[in-house]
Design an enzyme around this catalytic site. Structure first.
Site, PDB file in Angstrom:
ATOM      1  N   SER A  57      32.334   5.099  17.933  1.00 30.49           N
ATOM      2  CA  SER A  57      31.276   6.101  17.946  1.00 30.49           C
ATOM      3  C   SER A  57      29.875   5.512  17.911  1.00 30.49           C
ATOM      4  O   SER A  57      28.910   6.186  18.277  1.00 30.49           O
ATOM      5  CB  SER A  57      31.456   7.069  16.769  1.00 30.49           C
ATOM      6  N   HIS A 284      25.561   7.658  11.301  1.00 31.16           N
ATOM      7  CA  HIS A 284      25.635   7.195  12.686  1.00 31.16           C
ATOM      8  C   HIS A 284      24.243   7.104  13.306  1.00 31.16           C
ATOM      9  O   HIS A 284      23.270   7.615  12.743  1.00 31.16           O
ATOM     10  CB  HIS A 284      26.546   8.116  13.503  1.00 31.16           C
TER      11      HIS A 284
END
Length: 303
Positions: A57, A284
């Site tokens: 990711s 993230h």
């Protein structure tokens, strides 16, 4: 790494062996690995060349741009660093990065947390592939998930101590997972080179997600576990860079370039537990980090 880390029970002293092992192995040393052929590290990349992006990711870049409708449960952004590179160099891109991917998903199918299963990422690589970037390792042995789920949950019970680091101290016996991640990445490069012997291969490291010493509201770790988490990612990046040396691939050092932009910084390029912006998923990258990685890769490629 996947945007949704699976919730597990709070680790306790003498708790689950799997959690203890995962924690204890983060900072272990790396054994000697075999050397593989160096391939074509200086191949010039030209307009129209085929580029394949493998990764988790941190490569997929969820929420850093418009969602790729073809990505399904992999949640790839159309503005992640592979797409930025492809636009800059006019390359033919096949981006198979996928949230939650491990090194094993290079040669084995992956079932994302939503949507249909996806084929092995290696299937995208062919003999005519000129460039391959690889951003993997953080999901192996649930390294990242332990830090942002198990350690965070442990910190809710002990805000001032170091519950995760204490588990490591109390359970020193372990296998060497960091060394295994390094060896798996060497195997990934070897597998890519078998399919594309003339491709230029770059291993992409991880950014400075965590601060070195002091946490913040967006990083709810126990005070003593903040340096533990930082050191864990230092070890992970050491595994990636070591794999690059052993395999003859180039290493892209995102860690150094992202210094001063961790979750708790004044200008974070990584979102925290509850992102205040809509263009980043918890723990993230924000678009700024994807722009940074794209620039670093272009520098390595000489473009």
């Amino acid at each position: 790494m996947h945007r949704h880390a699976r919730r597990r029970g709070i680790p306790t002293r003498g708790g689950s062996a799997a959690v203890v092992v995962a924690l204890a192995l983060l900072l272990a040393g790396c054994p000697t690995a075999r050397r593989v052929p160096e391939g074509n590290p200086d191949r010039p990349i030209e307009a129209g060349d085929r580029y394949v992006a493998l990764g988790d990711s941190y490569t997929a870049g969820y929420l850093t741009g418009e969602l790729d409708p073809a990505s399904g449960g992999c949640l790839r952004s159309l503005d992640n660093y592979p797409h930025r590179i492809a636009r800059a160099l006019d390359l033919e891109l096949t981006d198979v990065s996928c949230g939650g991917a491990t090194t094993e998903n290079v040669t084995a199918a992956q079932q994302p947390s939503r949507g249909d299963a996806v084929p092995p990422q290696l299937d995208a690589v062919g003999e005519d592939t000129a460039l391959v970037t690889i951003g993997l390792g953080g999901n192996d042995f649930n390294v990242f998930g332990v830090l942002v789920v198990n350690c965070v949950l442990a910190g809710q019970q002990d805000r001032t101590g170091s519950p995760c680091a204490d588990l490591v101290a109390e359970n020193p016996e372990s296998l060497d997972n960091i060394g295994t991640i390094r060896d798996r990445l060497v195997d990934v490069v070897t597998a890519v080179r078998d399919r594309a012997p003339d491709a230029r291969i770059l291993l992409v490291g991880y950014p400075q997600t965590f601060p070195a010493t002091t946490g913040c509201a967006q990083l709810p770790l126990a005070a003593g576990d903040v340096p533990f988490a930082y050191d864990a990612l230092v070890s992970l990046n050491s595994a990636v860079s070591s794999a690059a040396r052993k395999s003859g691939a180039a290493y892209v050092d995102v860690w150094t370039a992202s210094e001063g932009h961790d979750i708790c910084s004044a200008d974070p390029w990584i979102a925290g537990a509850v992102p205040p912006r809509p263009d980043g998923a918890p723990y993230h990258p924000y678009p700024e980090e994807q722009e940074l990685v794209a620039g670093l890769l272009l520098d390595v490629l000489g473009n």
